[in-house]
Scaffold this active site. Structure first.
Site, short mmCIF file in Angstrom:
data_model
loop_
_atom_site.label_atom_id
_atom_site.label_comp_id
_atom_site.label_asym_id
_atom_site.label_seq_id
_atom_site.Cartn_x
_atom_site.Cartn_y
_atom_site.Cartn_z
N LYS A 73 -3.87 -11.06 -11.80
CA LYS A 73 -3.78 -12.52 -11.70
C LYS A 73 -4.48 -13.17 -12.89
O LYS A 73 -3.92 -14.06 -13.54
CB LYS A 73 -4.42 -12.98 -10.39
CG LYS A 73 -4.07 -14.40 -10.00
CD LYS A 73 -4.78 -14.81 -8.71
CE LYS A 73 -4.18 -14.17 -7.48
NZ LYS A 73 -5.04 -14.30 -6.30
N GLY B 232 -4.91 -7.67 1.35
CA GLY B 232 -6.06 -7.07 2.00
C GLY B 232 -7.34 -7.38 1.26
O GLY B 232 -8.43 -7.19 1.77
N MET C 277 -9.82 -10.22 -0.80
CA MET C 277 -10.32 -11.50 -0.32
C MET C 277 -9.33 -12.63 -0.50
O MET C 277 -8.61 -12.70 -1.46
CB MET C 277 -11.60 -11.84 -1.06
CG MET C 277 -12.36 -12.91 -0.35
SD MET C 277 -13.47 -13.75 -1.45
CE MET C 277 -12.34 -14.82 -2.27
N ARG D 292 3.94 -13.49 -11.36
CA ARG D 292 3.93 -12.02 -11.30
C ARG D 292 5.37 -11.55 -11.15
O ARG D 292 6.26 -12.35 -10.81
CB ARG D 292 3.08 -11.52 -10.14
CG ARG D 292 3.63 -12.00 -8.81
CD ARG D 292 2.73 -11.61 -7.65
NE ARG D 292 2.91 -12.58 -6.58
CZ ARG D 292 2.07 -12.76 -5.57
NH1 ARG D 292 0.98 -12.05 -5.50
NH2 ARG D 292 2.31 -13.64 -4.64
N GLU E 294 12.58 31.67 -4.45
CA GLU E 294 11.91 30.96 -3.35
C GLU E 294 10.80 31.79 -2.72
O GLU E 294 10.08 31.31 -1.86
CB GLU E 294 12.94 30.53 -2.30
CG GLU E 294 13.84 31.65 -1.85
CD GLU E 294 15.01 31.16 -1.00
OE1 GLU E 294 14.91 30.07 -0.44
OE2 GLU E 294 16.02 31.90 -0.91
N SER F 88 17.91 29.53 -9.32
CA SER F 88 17.81 28.20 -8.74
C SER F 88 16.55 28.19 -7.87
O SER F 88 16.42 29.00 -6.97
CB SER F 88 19.05 27.91 -7.89
OG SER F 88 18.91 26.66 -7.27
N CYS G 214 17.08 23.47 -6.33
CA CYS G 214 17.96 22.99 -5.27
C CYS G 214 17.21 22.64 -3.99
O CYS G 214 17.81 22.37 -2.97
CB CYS G 214 19.06 24.00 -4.98
SG CYS G 214 18.42 25.54 -4.31
P1 ADP Z 1 -2.98 -14.93 -3.39
O1 ADP Z 1 -3.49 -13.79 -4.18
O2 ADP Z 1 -3.08 -14.76 -1.93
O3 ADP Z 1 -1.64 -15.40 -3.87
P2 ADP Z 1 -4.08 -17.16 -4.85
O4 ADP Z 1 -5.34 -16.92 -5.59
O5 ADP Z 1 -2.85 -17.16 -5.65
O6 ADP Z 1 -4.01 -16.14 -3.64
O7 ADP Z 1 -4.26 -18.55 -4.11
C1 ADP Z 1 -3.45 -18.93 -3.06
C2 ADP Z 1 -2.97 -20.33 -3.23
O8 ADP Z 1 -4.06 -21.19 -3.44
C3 ADP Z 1 -2.08 -20.54 -4.43
O9 ADP Z 1 -0.77 -20.28 -4.17
C4 ADP Z 1 -2.27 -22.02 -4.68
O10 ADP Z 1 -1.36 -22.74 -3.89
C5 ADP Z 1 -3.65 -22.26 -4.25
N1 ADP Z 1 -4.51 -22.37 -5.42
C6 ADP Z 1 -5.15 -21.39 -6.08
N2 ADP Z 1 -5.84 -21.88 -7.14
C7 ADP Z 1 -5.60 -23.20 -7.15
C8 ADP Z 1 -6.01 -24.28 -8.00
N3 ADP Z 1 -6.77 -24.06 -9.07
N4 ADP Z 1 -5.56 -25.49 -7.72
C9 ADP Z 1 -4.78 -25.72 -6.65
N5 ADP Z 1 -4.37 -24.78 -5.81
C10 ADP Z 1 -4.78 -23.52 -6.05
MG MG Z 2 -1.00 -16.39 -5.17
MG MG Z 3 15.45 29.19 1.43
#
Ligand code: ADP
Ligand code: MG
Ligand code: MG
Length: 885
Positions: free
Chosen positions: A27, A106, A108, A341, A749, A768, A835
């Site tokens: 990210k 998973g 934060m 992404r 084998e 084979s 195979c």
């Molecule tokens: P995730 O990894 O779950 O996608 P993000 O870090 O992308 O989490 O954040 C989730 C959402 O929070 C983003 O889709 C966006 O809508 C909002 N967000 C994140 N950073 C900002 C920011 N600087 N300003 C406004 N909204 C934000």
């Molecule tokens: Mg996001």
């Molecule tokens: Mg066999």
């Protein structure tokens, strides 16, 4: 460590350097990269994954210099935004976002609106005159901070807002007034206090430090560790932390937040695809708080912003050379991009996008093959699918191994004979067995799909089903089958014979009722893509097939030969099995020969069918392999019937069955050991193969049989069998006054065969690698019993990979390499292939490519995947040690 750099500003400091992904996380690296190519991203900075590791390793003590660098980072953002954190005039708010090198659910959750407190709220109200917006942001912040940093469950906050909405008789959070939101903010503070025992922290820098630590810690949260394990993510050191200026989608109805894909992720069509919500923040769109609007409606509502978004999507695609999944926010008419992404997509979309991106000159063919289409995508395309991907929890009966991909719907049947009968009457059935054996092949082939409660990915059911491209869920431990009651249960539901179920062999789901299915249709883009794949490969792909239908299918999917035609399955068909049984219970050679003569025309007919389909492409026929008892009935009622059919007493048949019982049938009287002890079997099979080829020669078809001796462990076994084949060939050729060219080779084998490969190769035309048995014997894991411990081994890191699915390169692979090298040293013209099931596994195929094998052979449905894997390996430039031909 004082002078070590822990903090990187978006843009300049990274200069869009993609190699910084490891250090900054995906990210962070993409935010930085977007900044440097002129996409509007709110300013911010990323704390490195290294700083995360240091902190975790040192009892949450920050590395030296980090505090100063974070302060400088905040100072930088303040400068860019011309606002100050905690300011009483014009305060800055921040978002704190996690992000490792590999996208990882998973980890934060994001914290938005950090920096908020009572004074800041007042200042913001003065500044914006928008009390509603301020308290909406404030209450969100307490919720997210409480949940994510302090572990106060989001549910407590959710309860409070829900009851407030109920009291005021409104549906949506947007309907709450400013004073109601202010009241809610106080409630949230009380909830926070009640569950943490502390006041909500007012100091923005303290908030930030706590938030950063929470992100660091989340790297080692149970769910993050579990996710890395399951997904095989290794070698990463930690997560990055992104601290970024907030932009607001929740200020007014001129604001919005949304997500979009640059192309349609289910069809690949070139169109902006996504959703947005007016007056919203963060994950509201995906959280289902209100129903979002399709992105196309943005075009009417805010056309200028829509056009701007469209232009960025093109720019991002050009830059990343891939379809992008983008998050954005519109603040008072101004667009900001918050994340990009590579987007997840279906198989159909992957192929279409790859072809389109090449034709739009955005990527090269090499890039398209290497980066844009994976084996799973192709796999998806080749099998029928359930119409809508998601399964409702209440319909899910159980989950087993995704043993053979595709979807199937049918009525439950527990008995193979019954399955055949019903199929004959035009019914669709799913064969449900505890496990299957060769006796069940009739029922299996009549069924739409197969479900077993026991057995692994290479259990009989799984292998046979994959070979036929028939959906199969194997080893579904969630269900208990009761043959006597003709029912099975998952503890809740009881499913009886005749009830409808659906199985999804791609995901291992067993589902109640009839789900809608859509058949596979290979698109024009698929044809184009596979043609490109063909331009890059340098190893042949054959198929494992034993019927003309399978051979036909394999050819259609691009097989250049048959690498394994198992002959035993042919013997299970109808009246052949009786002749086969007669052969097995024969008292002496004469009786045995008589029974074999009965089988000869059938075998010949089978081979003619396959040879005719394959024309001048090579067909490797393996001589009889399984232990003979597999052909005899195992259940009591069956014995009685079979005895009648054979015209012997039940008692005699039982004695025969008893005599054939082995403690370890897979290590017993099977493979070439049968041919050595009963050469007449080898003679009959050789005769059938060669007479079939001679007959076709008369038709002008140049069949290329390759006779394969199974389970050879010593050169003497091979020499013995080769002599029988050659002797028979001479006889057949002189009888027919004609001859054909054919090869005689062996399956490698038994581990010993790989060790003495040079000796064997001097006598053999080809090898084979039968890696199913080779794996079984090298690891000493019984294929049929290994499901008792392999899942545990995988969960606990004792095994990295199931060796029956992906070749154990370090161990079994060494034998393959040794066998190949020794073999070619003994016989430079030796043709070498594989195979086993591994012939269709991408990682194993790459390994075979590196070793310079001549071909891989896999089930017909895996053929295109094998082609793709070879092209990928070739493009990657993995070295091949031996020349190809
Ligand atoms: P995730 O990894 O779950 O996608 P993000 O870090 O992308 O989490 O954040 C989730 C959402 O929070 C983003 O889709 C966006 O809508 C909002 N967000 C994140 N950073 C900002 C920011 N600087 N300003 C406004 N909204 C934000
Ligand atoms: Mg996001
Ligand atoms: Mg066999």
């Amino acid at each position: 460590m004082a002078d070590l750099k822990h903090v990187y500003r978006f843009g300049k400091e990274t200069d869009g350097n993609r190699s910084m992904r490891e250090l900054l996380g995906g990210k962070g690296a993409n935010l930085a990269e977007m900044c440097s190519i002129g996409i509007p991203v709110p300013p911010g900075f990323t704390i490195s994954t290294q700083a995360c590791k240091h902190t975790i390793d040192n009892d949450m003590e920050w590395p030296e210099g980090l505090r100063e660098q974070v302060n400088e980072g905040v100072f930088h953002v303040e400068g860019e935004m011309n606002k100050k954190l905690g300011d009483k005039e014009d305060p800055l708010l921040l978002s704190v976002r996690s992000g490792a090198a590999v996208s990882m659910p998973g980890m934060m959750d994001t914290i938005l609106n950090l920096g908020m407190n009572d004074k800041v709220a007042e200042a913001l109200i003065r500044k914006t005159g928008n009390e509603r917006f301020v308290f909406d942001s404030y209450r969100r912040f307490i919720d997210m901070f409480g949940d994510v940093v302090m572990g106060v469950s989001h549910e407590y906050f959710e309860e409070a807002i829900t009851s407030l909405k109920e009291q005021s008789g409104v549906q949506n959070d947007t309907d709450l007034t400013a004073s109601q939101l202010s009241e809610l903010t106080d409630k949230y503070k009380a909830i926070y206090r009640k569950h943490t025992g502390h006041m909500f922290p007012e100091d923005p820098m303290e908030q930030l430090e706590l938030a950063i630590n929470a992100v660091f810690k989340s790297w080692n949260s149970g769910r993050a560790i579990k996710y890395r394990e399951i997904s095989g993510i290794k070698g990463l050191i930690g997560t990055g932390v992104n601290v970024q200026a907030m932009v607001f989608g929740n200020m007014s109805s001129e604001c919005a937040t949304g997500v979009c894909f640059t192309r349609n992720p289910s069809t690949g069509e070139r169109e902006l695809y996504g959703e947005y919500l007016v007056n919203a923040q963060g994950e509201d769109v995906v959280a289902g708080i209100r129903t979002p609007e399709p992105i196309s409606s943005m075009k009417k509502r805010i056309p200028a912003v829509y056009d701007e978004l469209l232009s960025y999507t093109h720019k991002l695609e050009d830059h990343y050379k891939n379809m992008q999944d983008i998050e954005f926010t519109v603040q008072e008419g101004k667009l900001f991009i918050l994340q990009t992404r590579n987007g997840k997509r279906t198989g159909a979309a992957a192929v279409r996008i790859a072809v389109d991106l090449v034709q739009e000159n955005i990527v090269s063919k090499e890039e398209a093959i290497a980066e844009l289409v994976e084996a799973e995508h192709i796999d998806q395309l080749l099998h029928p699918q359930f119409e809508n991907g998601d399964v409702k929890e209440k319909d899910l009966i159980g989950k087993g191994l995704p043993a053979s991909p595709g979807a199937a719907v049918g009525k439950v049947v527990f008995d193979s004979k019954r399955a055949e009968e019903l199929a004959e009457q035009g019914e669709m059935v799913i064969l449900v067995r505890i496990e299957t054996s060769p006796e069940d092949v009739g029922g299996m082939s009549s069924a739409e799909g197969i479900l077993t409660s026991r057995g692994g990915m290479t259990s009989h059911a799984a292998v046979v089903a994959r070979g036929w491209g028939k959906p199969c869920v194997a080893g579904c431990g969630d269900i208990v089958i009761n043959y006597r009651e003709h029912s099975f249960t998952n503890g809740d539901l009881i499913i009886k014979e005749g009830d409808w179920i659906s199985i999804d062999g791609t995901r291992g789901f067993v589902i109640k009722g009839q789900k809608n299915m859509i058949p596979p249709k290979l698109s024009d883009e698929y044809e184009i893509f596979m043609r490109w794949v063909g331009e890059f490969e340098s190893m042949q792909v054959r198929a494992n097939a034993e019927t003309p239908e399978d051979a036909e299918m394999a050819r259609g999917l691009g097989a250049t030969g048959i690498g394994l035609a198992r002959t035993e399955h042919m013997f299970f068909k109808d009246d052949r099995v009786t002749a086969m049984r007669r052969m097995i219970i024969a008292e002496d050679e004469k009786e045995r020969r008589e029974a074999l003569m009965e089988l000869l025309p059938y075998q010949k007919e089978d081979f003619i069918g396959i040879f005719r389909t394959m024309e001048d492409l090579p067909v490797t026929v393996r001589l009889l392999d399984p232990p003979l008892h597999e052909f005899l009935p195992s259940e009591d009622e069956e014995v009685e019937r079979v005895a009648q059919e054979l015209g012997v007493t039940e008692k005699l048949l039982r004695i025969k069955i008893e005599a054939l019982k082995e403690f370890n049938p897979m290590l017993g009287h099977r493979g070439c050991r049968l041919g050595v002890t009963y050469p007449e079997i080898t003679e009959m099979q050789t005769r059938a193969i060669l007479e079939a080829a001679l007959e076709l020669k008369a038709e002008g078809i140049n069949a290329k049989p390759e006779i394969m001796i199974p389970l050879v462990g010593s050169v003497n076994e091979f020499v013995n069998q080769r002599a029988v084949v050659e002797r028979t060939a001479e006889k057949v050729f002189s009888e027919h006054k004609d001859s054909i060219d054919f090869l005689i080779g062996t399956m490698i084998e038994v581990p010993r065969a790989a060790l003495v490969a040079n000796e064997i190769a001097r006598e053999a035309d080809f090898f084979s690698f039968g890696t199913n048995d080779l794996t079984q014997m090298t690891l000493g894991y019984s294929r049929d019993d290994a499901t008792k411990f392999i899942p545990y081994y995988l969960d606990n890191g004792i095994l990295g990979e199931d060796p029956f699915q992906t070749l154990d390169q370090q161990g079994v692979g060494q034998l393959v390499q040794m066998g190949t090298e020794l073999g070619r040293a003994g016989n430079p013209k030796l043709k070498v292939g594989i195979c086993g099931e591994h012939g269709g596994d991408p990682a194993s195929i790459e390994f075979c490519f590196k070793l310079g094998l001549n071909y891989v052979s896999c089930s017909p449905y895996r053929v295109p995947i094998a082609h793709l894997s070879i092209a990928k390996a070739a493009i990657k430039g993995v070295k091949t040690s031996v020349n190809q031909n």
